[in-house]
Design an enzyme around this catalytic site. Structure first.
Site, mmCIF file in Angstrom:
data_model
loop_
_atom_site.group_PDB
_atom_site.id
_atom_site.type_symbol
_atom_site.label_atom_id
_atom_site.label_comp_id
_atom_site.label_asym_id
_atom_site.label_seq_id
_atom_site.Cartn_x
_atom_site.Cartn_y
_atom_site.Cartn_z
ATOM 1 N N LYS A 26 0.815 -1.213 0.000
ATOM 2 C CA LYS A 26 0.000 0.000 0.000
ATOM 3 C C LYS A 26 0.856 1.274 0.000
ATOM 4 O O LYS A 26 0.456 2.300 -0.526
ATOM 5 C CB LYS A 26 -0.926 0.021 1.215
ATOM 6 C CG LYS A 26 -1.955 -1.093 1.255
ATOM 7 C CD LYS A 26 -3.191 -0.701 0.521
ATOM 8 C CE LYS A 26 -4.351 -1.673 0.591
ATOM 9 N NZ LYS A 26 -4.172 -3.012 1.072
ATOM 10 N N GLU B 267 -9.605 6.650 2.849
ATOM 11 C CA GLU B 267 -10.511 5.701 3.472
ATOM 12 C C GLU B 267 -9.676 4.496 3.864
ATOM 13 O O GLU B 267 -8.616 4.251 3.277
ATOM 14 C CB GLU B 267 -11.595 5.266 2.472
ATOM 15 C CG GLU B 267 -11.203 4.114 1.530
ATOM 16 C CD GLU B 267 -10.109 4.461 0.525
ATOM 17 O OE1 GLU B 267 -9.883 5.663 0.277
ATOM 18 O OE2 GLU B 267 -9.472 3.532 -0.014
ATOM 19 N N SER C 167 2.078 -9.778 -0.794
ATOM 20 C CA SER C 167 1.750 -8.345 -0.779
ATOM 21 C C SER C 167 1.957 -7.706 0.591
ATOM 22 O O SER C 167 2.201 -6.515 0.694
ATOM 23 C CB SER C 167 0.305 -8.137 -1.229
ATOM 24 O OG SER C 167 -0.570 -8.949 -0.468
HETATM 25 C C1 PLP Z 1 -5.026 -4.111 1.107
HETATM 26 C C2 PLP Z 1 -4.286 -5.348 0.922
HETATM 27 C C3 PLP Z 1 -4.582 -6.255 -0.126
HETATM 28 C C4 PLP Z 1 -5.732 -6.077 -1.052
HETATM 29 O O1 PLP Z 1 -5.687 -4.927 -1.827
HETATM 30 P P1 PLP Z 1 -5.303 -4.946 -3.368
HETATM 31 O O2 PLP Z 1 -5.669 -3.572 -3.806
HETATM 32 O O3 PLP Z 1 -6.130 -6.004 -4.015
HETATM 33 O O4 PLP Z 1 -3.868 -5.230 -3.476
HETATM 34 C C5 PLP Z 1 -3.775 -7.356 -0.291
HETATM 35 N N1 PLP Z 1 -2.742 -7.614 0.546
HETATM 36 C C6 PLP Z 1 -2.450 -6.787 1.572
HETATM 37 C C7 PLP Z 1 -1.301 -7.141 2.457
HETATM 38 C C8 PLP Z 1 -3.196 -5.640 1.804
HETATM 39 O O5 PLP Z 1 -2.897 -4.826 2.830
#
Ligand code: PLP
Length: 414
Positions: A85, A107, A374
């Site tokens: 993020k 948000e 992620s």
């Molecule tokens: C917010 C989040 C997601 C999902 O958001 P995307 O916009 O689909 O990437 C996935 N993994 C983590 C660790 C997140 O914080």
């Protein structure tokens, strides 16, 4: 330049009052995109503050254990604040500064986007307000705490279901009255144009690094796997490969507790319907009245009824395949990678991790599968610990609560 549409999806379906600020943003983004000094600053902060490039790990033990394709993990969760993020938050905060806006609103659902935004605002000296549903605040107290430590104001949203979509509505309402001084940082590759393009560009730093890291090792990937909430980590990870025929690109949604309505967040596996919600056209989970449905996932970040328009379109085109992983499968993947590789996947990322495990098993050692972690799982402590060791964790929390109560009591009686 495109019109903000990806096939039939995307666009800009907003109230008249927001057309001006979106045009202004579009123009500023296009100018910044062509300005080398903007990207220099983005990459400098990436290197010095975010911790880029994040490593690409050859998951040697997992590869052996699974007995198929070679498995690589992009450790995006090692970025500052614990997830991808921050890439988007940095890009948009720099853009806001360039536009002369000193106030940022955002948000947040699970709190990861709020956290990233609050952090970069502290770093760049911008004022920060984060809208968050009351239900989410109660579920994600540790992230609220951290946002406040960074100096952000967290505004509880009490309307509707008191979750993410209500927080978006509240942020849009704020922006309609404050855009002269304020930029709204949306947290995923969705919303009205130009957000989906802008967020993809800032997140594509993930994919660009992977291309370099693989080519340094002379690895040609067979498949890339990422989890899909709104779609920002997936589109950023896939970005350099979208125009090519290979590798296979696989997005993994929250299968939750199963395919019954309200029990999952799988919009791209045939359960979503075309709709226009919160400023853009895409696939959404809707009920028979066309209202946005409730969703469920053990991972708060995948628990969203809509998906970025470009992913919806790429799914329709067949360029990206979509699968699901259930809550239980995600937890299984968290444990698998923790034991085998010593890395803790965020619950969101573990959905991708689970499907990467399945895929690796089904392929041969000539193949390579790359999965995007992620986020890292530290933030999930309060969810995973109660699942994986309920009794010990309960005892710990009771003893913490007792000790806090005692010191509060002592404070009062003094
Ligand atoms: C917010 C989040 C997601 C999902 O958001 P995307 O916009 O689909 O990437 C996935 N993994 C983590 C660790 C997140 O914080």
């Amino acid at each position: 330049m495109n019109s903000g549409f990806f096939g039939a999806f995307g666009g800009r379906y907003v109230a008249e009052v927001l057309r001006g600020p979106l045009d202004e943003l579009d123009l500023a983004f296009q100018e910044a995109s062509r300005d080398a000094t903007f990207w220099e600053e983005f990459h400098r902060i990436g290197a010095e503050y975010v911790g880029r490039p994040t490593p690409l790990l050859f998951a040697e033990n997992s590869t052996r254990e699974l007995g198929g394709a070679r498995l690589y993990i992009k450790l995006e969760g090692l970025a500052n604040t614990g997830a991808h993020k921050i890439n988007n938050a940095v890009g948009q905060a720099l853009l806001a500064r360039r536009m002369g806006k000193h106030r940022i609103i955002a948000e947040t659902g699970a709190g990861q986007h709020g956290l990233a935004t609050a952090a970069i605002c502290a770093k760049l000296g911008l004022e920060c307000t984060v809208y968050m549903g009351e239900v989410d605040i109660n579920r994600q107290r540790p992230n609220v705490y951290l946002m406040e430590v960074f100096g952000a104001t967290v505004v509880p949203v009490a309307s509707g279901s008191r979750t993410l979509k209500d927080a978006v509505n509240e942020a849009l309402r704020d922006w309609a009255g404050s855009y002269d001084t304020t930029h709204y940082i949306i947290g995923s590759a969705l919303g009205p144009s130009p957000y989906p393009d802008m967020v993809r560009e800032f997140q594509s730093v993930i994919g660009q690094e992977v291309v370099r890291q693989l080519s340094e090792r002379e690895v040609t990937p067979t498949a890339m796997v990422a989890c899909v909430g709104g779609g920002s980590n997936a589109i950023g990870f896939f970005a350099p490969y979208l125009e090519r025929e290979a590798p296979r690109l696989i997005g993994v949604e929250a299968g939750g507790r199963g395919p019954e309505p309200g029990q999952h967040a799988a919009r791209l596996n045939g359960l979503g319907r075309t709709g226009i919600v919160q400023g853009y056209k895409s696939l959404f989970l809707l009920d028979d009245d066309g209202q946005v449905s409730h969703t469920h996932s053990v991972s708060a970040g995948l628990d969203y009824p809509g998906v970025g328009p470009q992913l919806a379109w790429l799914g329709e085109q067949g360029r990206i395949e979509f699968r699901t992983a259930t809550d239980e499968q995600a937890l299984e993947a968290v444990q698998f990678f923790a034991r085998n590789e010593g890395v803790v996947f965020a619950l969101e990322s573990a959905h991708g991790g689970y499907q990467a495990m399945q895929l690796a098993r089904s392929l041969s050692s000539n193949d390579a599968v790359v999965v995007n972690m992620s986020g890292r799982g530290d933030k999930d402590l309060f969810i995973t610990a109660r699942e994986l060791m309920p009794e010990t964790w309960h005892e710990f929390l009771v003893s913490e609560a007792t000790s806090i109560a005692a010191s509060l009591e002592e404070g009062r009686s003094r």
